[in-house]
Write a protein that holds these residues in place. Structure first.
Motif, PDB file in Angstrom:
ATOM      1  N   GLY A  45       0.809  -1.204   0.000  1.00 42.62           N
ATOM      2  CA  GLY A  45       0.000   0.000   0.000  1.00 42.62           C
ATOM      3  C   GLY A  45       0.848   1.261   0.000  1.00 42.62           C
ATOM      4  N   PRO A  46       0.194   2.431   0.077  1.00 45.41           N
ATOM      5  CA  PRO A  46       0.912   3.705  -0.134  1.00 45.41           C
ATOM      6  C   PRO A  46       1.608   4.300   1.078  1.00 45.41           C
ATOM      7  CG  PRO A  46      -1.439   4.105   0.068  1.00 45.41           C
ATOM      8  CD  PRO A  46      -1.267   2.623   0.133  1.00 45.41           C
ATOM      9  N   PHE A  47       1.213   3.928   2.309  1.00 45.45           N
ATOM     10  CA  PHE A  47       1.725   4.624   3.489  1.00 45.45           C
ATOM     11  C   PHE A  47       3.228   4.462   3.684  1.00 45.45           C
ATOM     12  CE2 PHE A  47      -2.676   4.446   5.719  1.00 45.45           C
ATOM     13  CZ  PHE A  47      -3.073   5.563   4.994  1.00 45.45           C
ATOM     14  N   HIS A  48       3.777   3.309   3.341  1.00 44.57           N
ATOM     15  CA  HIS A  48       5.219   3.074   3.509  1.00 44.57           C
ATOM     16  C   HIS A  48       5.902   2.811   2.162  1.00 44.57           C
ATOM     17  CE1 HIS A  48       5.016   2.851   7.927  1.00 44.57           C
ATOM     18  NE2 HIS A  48       3.833   2.302   7.732  1.00 44.57           N
ATOM     19  N   HIS A  49       5.210   3.150   1.097  1.00 45.92           N
ATOM     20  CA  HIS A  49       5.735   2.919  -0.249  1.00 45.92           C
ATOM     21  C   HIS A  49       6.966   3.787  -0.511  1.00 45.92           C
ATOM     22  CE1 HIS A  49       5.764   2.033  -4.514  1.00 45.92           C
ATOM     23  NE2 HIS A  49       5.739   3.318  -4.801  1.00 45.92           N
ATOM     24  N   GLY A  50       8.009   3.162  -1.051  1.00 45.63           N
ATOM     25  CA  GLY A  50       9.197   3.894  -1.445  1.00 45.63           C
ATOM     26  C   GLY A  50      10.212   4.124  -0.344  1.00 45.63           C
ATOM     27  N   LYS A  51       9.975   3.614   0.854  1.00 47.28           N
ATOM     28  CA  LYS A  51      10.947   3.784   1.931  1.00 47.28           C
ATOM     29  C   LYS A  51      12.233   3.037   1.608  1.00 47.28           C
ATOM     30  CE  LYS A  51       8.046   4.893   5.899  1.00 47.28           C
ATOM     31  NZ  LYS A  51       7.691   4.529   7.292  1.00 47.28           N
ATOM     32  N   HIS A  52      13.343   3.704   1.853  1.00 48.42           N
ATOM     33  CA  HIS A  52      14.648   3.158   1.471  1.00 48.42           C
ATOM     34  C   HIS A  52      14.918   1.807   2.143  1.00 48.42           C
ATOM     35  CE1 HIS A  52      18.870   3.065   0.307  1.00 48.42           C
ATOM     36  NE2 HIS A  52      19.183   2.821   1.576  1.00 48.42           N
ATOM     37  N   GLU A  53      14.580   1.670   3.411  1.00 42.51           N
ATOM     38  CA  GLU A  53      14.899   0.440   4.147  1.00 42.51           C
ATOM     39  C   GLU A  53      14.061  -0.755   3.697  1.00 42.51           C
ATOM     40  OE1 GLU A  53      12.244   3.058   6.806  1.00 42.51           O
ATOM     41  OE2 GLU A  53      13.845   3.275   5.322  1.00 42.51           O
ATOM     42  N   LEU A  54      13.026  -0.511   2.880  1.00 35.67           N
ATOM     43  CA  LEU A  54      12.166  -1.605   2.411  1.00 35.67           C
ATOM     44  C   LEU A  54      12.341  -1.893   0.919  1.00 35.67           C
ATOM     45  CD1 LEU A  54       8.871  -0.536   4.272  1.00 35.67           C
ATOM     46  CD2 LEU A  54      10.573  -2.213   5.015  1.00 35.67           C
ATOM     47  N   LYS A  55      13.271  -1.208   0.267  1.00 34.70           N
ATOM     48  CA  LYS A  55      13.416  -1.345  -1.183  1.00 34.70           C
ATOM     49  C   LYS A  55      13.972  -2.696  -1.607  1.00 34.70           C
ATOM     50  CE  LYS A  55      13.650   3.468  -2.666  1.00 34.70           C
ATOM     51  NZ  LYS A  55      14.461   4.514  -3.357  1.00 34.70           N
ATOM     52  N   ALA A  56      14.671  -3.369  -0.724  1.00 39.12           N
ATOM     53  CA  ALA A  56      15.253  -4.669  -1.081  1.00 39.12           C
ATOM     54  C   ALA A  56      14.178  -5.657  -1.507  1.00 39.12           C
ATOM     55  CB  ALA A  56      16.062  -5.230   0.096  1.00 39.12           C
ATOM     56  N   MET A  57      13.020  -5.623  -0.856  1.00 44.58           N
ATOM     57  CA  MET A  57      11.952  -6.566  -1.177  1.00 44.58           C
ATOM     58  C   MET A  57      11.202  -6.180  -2.441  1.00 44.58           C
ATOM     59  SD  MET A  57      11.737  -9.308   0.524  1.00 44.58           S
ATOM     60  CE  MET A  57      10.141  -9.739  -0.139  1.00 44.58           C
ATOM     61  N   GLU A  58      11.379  -4.947  -2.927  1.00 45.07           N
ATOM     62  CA  GLU A  58      10.710  -4.555  -4.168  1.00 45.07           C
ATOM     63  C   GLU A  58      11.201  -5.413  -5.330  1.00 45.07           C
ATOM     64  OE1 GLU A  58       8.174  -2.231  -4.516  1.00 45.07           O
ATOM     65  OE2 GLU A  58       8.252  -2.418  -2.333  1.00 45.07           O
ATOM     66  N   VAL A  59      12.480  -5.778  -5.298  1.00 46.02           N
ATOM     67  CA  VAL A  59      13.037  -6.654  -6.335  1.00 46.02           C
ATOM     68  C   VAL A  59      12.384  -8.020  -6.251  1.00 46.02           C
ATOM     69  CG1 VAL A  59      15.136  -7.735  -7.218  1.00 46.02           C
ATOM     70  CG2 VAL A  59      15.219  -5.401  -6.293  1.00 46.02           C
ATOM     71  N   LYS A  60      12.215  -8.546  -5.030  1.00 44.42           N
ATOM     72  CA  LYS A  60      11.584  -9.850  -4.846  1.00 44.42           C
ATOM     73  C   LYS A  60      10.129  -9.822  -5.293  1.00 44.42           C
ATOM     74  CE  LYS A  60      15.455 -11.018  -3.065  1.00 44.42           C
ATOM     75  NZ  LYS A  60      16.428 -11.751  -3.911  1.00 44.42           N
ATOM     76  N   LYS A  61       9.464  -8.703  -5.075  1.00 44.78           N
ATOM     77  CA  LYS A  61       8.079  -8.568  -5.538  1.00 44.78           C
ATOM     78  C   LYS A  61       7.995  -8.742  -7.058  1.00 44.78           C
ATOM     79  CE  LYS A  61       6.244  -5.219  -2.169  1.00 44.78           C
ATOM     80  NZ  LYS A  61       5.647  -3.871  -2.086  1.00 44.78           N
ATOM     81  N   LYS A  62       8.909  -8.092  -7.764  1.00 43.36           N
ATOM     82  CA  LYS A  62       8.877  -8.159  -9.233  1.00 43.36           C
ATOM     83  C   LYS A  62       9.225  -9.552  -9.732  1.00 43.36           C
ATOM     84  CE  LYS A  62       9.808  -3.238  -9.814  1.00 43.36           C
ATOM     85  NZ  LYS A  62      10.733  -2.189 -10.309  1.00 43.36           N
ATOM     86  N   ILE A  63      10.102 -10.245  -8.997  1.00 43.89           N
ATOM     87  CA  ILE A  63      10.407 -11.633  -9.354  1.00 43.89           C
ATOM     88  C   ILE A  63       9.162 -12.496  -9.186  1.00 43.89           C
ATOM     89  CG2 ILE A  63      11.721 -13.679  -8.678  1.00 43.89           C
ATOM     90  CD1 ILE A  63      14.030 -11.821  -7.942  1.00 43.89           C
ATOM     91  N   TYR A  64       8.442 -12.291  -8.082  1.00 38.12           N
ATOM     92  CA  TYR A  64       7.205 -13.035  -7.846  1.00 38.12           C
ATOM     93  C   TYR A  64       6.173 -12.710  -8.930  1.00 38.12           C
ATOM     94  CZ  TYR A  64       7.909 -15.305  -3.311  1.00 38.12           C
ATOM     95  OH  TYR A  64       8.311 -16.150  -2.310  1.00 38.12           O
ATOM     96  N   GLN A  65       6.104 -11.437  -9.320  1.00 40.52           N
ATOM     97  CA  GLN A  65       5.159 -11.039 -10.361  1.00 40.52           C
ATOM     98  C   GLN A  65       5.474 -11.752 -11.675  1.00 40.52           C
ATOM     99  OE1 GLN A  65       5.507  -7.059 -12.074  1.00 40.52           O
ATOM    100  NE2 GLN A  65       3.300  -6.793 -11.855  1.00 40.52           N
TER     101      GLN A  65
END
Length: 442
Positions: A45-65
């Motif tokens: 969701g949008p409240f914590h979107h784009g936070k630097h400390e959570l960006k590592a999992m964004e790559v994993k999200k795209k792999i899952y997608q």
């Protein structure tokens, strides 16, 4: 009431909309334990979107997608799902209580891509987790599932109130996926978990939170669930409690556990029951013959307070605090979770009270330190504003039983002279000797 509390209430009222169901945690709750409301591994969701400390999992999200689309052949479903999000963007945005900073939330394509990516990740993560439990080798190379600490961390992040997307989005994605499977005649690839609705899949994933194993008997229907935090909340609340009208807490203080025990109340831990489903059972015979309560070998005539087991572990505080935050923000007149915390906190006035509940397995301590359990329960009670309680009838019955002096005297008699078989035998022998001595004297 502090200035932060006032500002928070004003913000919520100014931005009120019936569709709102996902909130920022109020400052007064956050200051008690900010970490309990903040995602540690993944943003949803949008409240914590784009936070630097959570960006590592964004790559994993795209792999899952990518894997979700490739392995399940869902190119058409992706296109339809994205169109659906674009058409309903306004409705989705209204689900978030922006609290005066709506301009800071993502917009347009960024918002659509974010919702799409998060929904697909949750769907694939649930499917893989459920499938891996049945066939552990299938996803042994999966980066997330191969690390138990990361898998558990993501699970907890998905329960946080500020880390949600509407449940309807996940339901729609599931529908698109299921329809495309049927049209492509690829039912051989679909798992049994995909055969039902998304609620079935979510319940299977969160089954260790839910005492009800069959989704058909859940106290909630798919269309009633607002998001995953709300789903966990529904696991804890029995249908009977939902139909119970809350009343003003004119005198909602409950007797402590040891006080109730001194009045003859026994504590029973029960399983396969919703956490908030607490019942007080008192045989009708005790209303006419209170002396029956001290009979050692007939426990069926003793009054009992039945409580579902509360397992206290590292995740318990975070889960309960987010459920409390949800009800403080949404439908504050139906604060079932807050009522439960207040009830348990009232039972535990001292370490003796906690020790009693631990011995009866009403509370299962996995923290190791008993003091930590009491501290956790007390901290949950902080900053909770309770305007009503659903346990008023239960509290009234317990206080009425405790205040009857005959009940306390009978329990004293039972605990002193009839506590166990050996003491009971000695008491009977003593009474017999007294009788045989007194009769010749007369």
């Amino acid at each position: 009431m502090t200035n932060d509390q006032c500002e928070c209430i004003i913000d919520i009222l100014e931005n009120y909309d019936e569709a709102i169901c996902i909130y920022r945690v109020p400052p007064n709750l956050r200051q008690v334990n900010a970490k309990a409301y903040t995602p540690q591994f993944i943003s949803v969701g949008p409240f914590h979107h784009g936070k630097h400390e959570l960006k590592a999992m964004e790559v994993k999200k795209k792999i899952y997608q990518h894997e979700f689309q490739k392995s399940r052949n869902l190119t058409r479903a992706f296109s339809e799902f994205k169109d659906y999000i674009e058409k309903t963007e306004g409705d989705i945005r209204r689900c978030y209580a922006a609290a005066g900073d709506s301009d800071s939330l993502p917009r347009g394509k960024e918002f659509v891509d974010m919702i799409e990516l998060d929904a697909i990740f949750i769907m694939e993560f649930f499917l893989r987790s459920v499938e891996s439990e049945k066939n552990g080798d299938e996803y042994k190379d999966d980066y997330v599932l191969s690390k138990p600490w990361l898998k558990k961390g993501i699970e907890l992040d998905l329960i946080l109130l500020e880390n949600q997307i509407p449940f309807s989005i996940l339901t729609e994605l599931y529908t698109f996926v299921d329809v495309n499977y049927q049209q492509a005649e690829r039912r051989d690839n679909i798992t049994k978990d995909m055969a039902g609705g998304f609620l079935d899949l979510a319940c299977e994933y969160f089954k260790h939170y839910c005492p009800v194993k069959n989704a058909e008997h859940l106290p909630v229907k798919e269309k009633e669930v607002r998001h995953l935090t709300d789903l966990i909340r529904s696991f804890y609340i029995p249908i009977e409690l939902k139909s119970c009208l809350t009343t003003s807490p004119d005198d909602n203080t409950i007797c402590s556990a040891t006080e109730l025990q001194e009045a003859g109340v026994t504590f029973k831990a029960v399983s396969d029951r919703c956490l908030l489903d607490i019942k007080f059972n008192k045989p009708k015979s005790l209303n006419y013959l209170p002396c029956l309560s001290f009979l050692l070998f007939n426990k069926s005539v003793k009054p009992s307070l039945e409580l579902p087991k509360l397992t206290v572990e590292s995740k318990t505080e975070n889960v309960l605090q987010n459920l409390i935050a949800l009800k403080q923000c949404h439908s504050p007149n139906h604060q079932y979770i807050c009522n439960y915390i207040a009830l348990i906190d009232g039972l535990i006035y001292s370490k003796e009270d906690l020790g009693l509940l631990l011995r009866r397995n009403v509370i299962v301590n996995r923290l190791g330190n008993h003091a930590a359990v009491k501290k956790m329960i007390n901290s949950l009670r902080k900053e909770i504003v309770i305007s009503s309680t659903c346990y008023q009838e239960l509290i009234t019955k317990l206080k009425g039983h405790h205040n009857a002096i005959w009940n306390r005297r009978m329990e004293t008699l039972s605990s002193v002279y009839f506590r166990d078989l050996w003491r009971t035998s000695l008491t009977i022998v003593g009474l017999a000797v007294l009788a045989f001595t007194f009769i010749p004297f007369l």
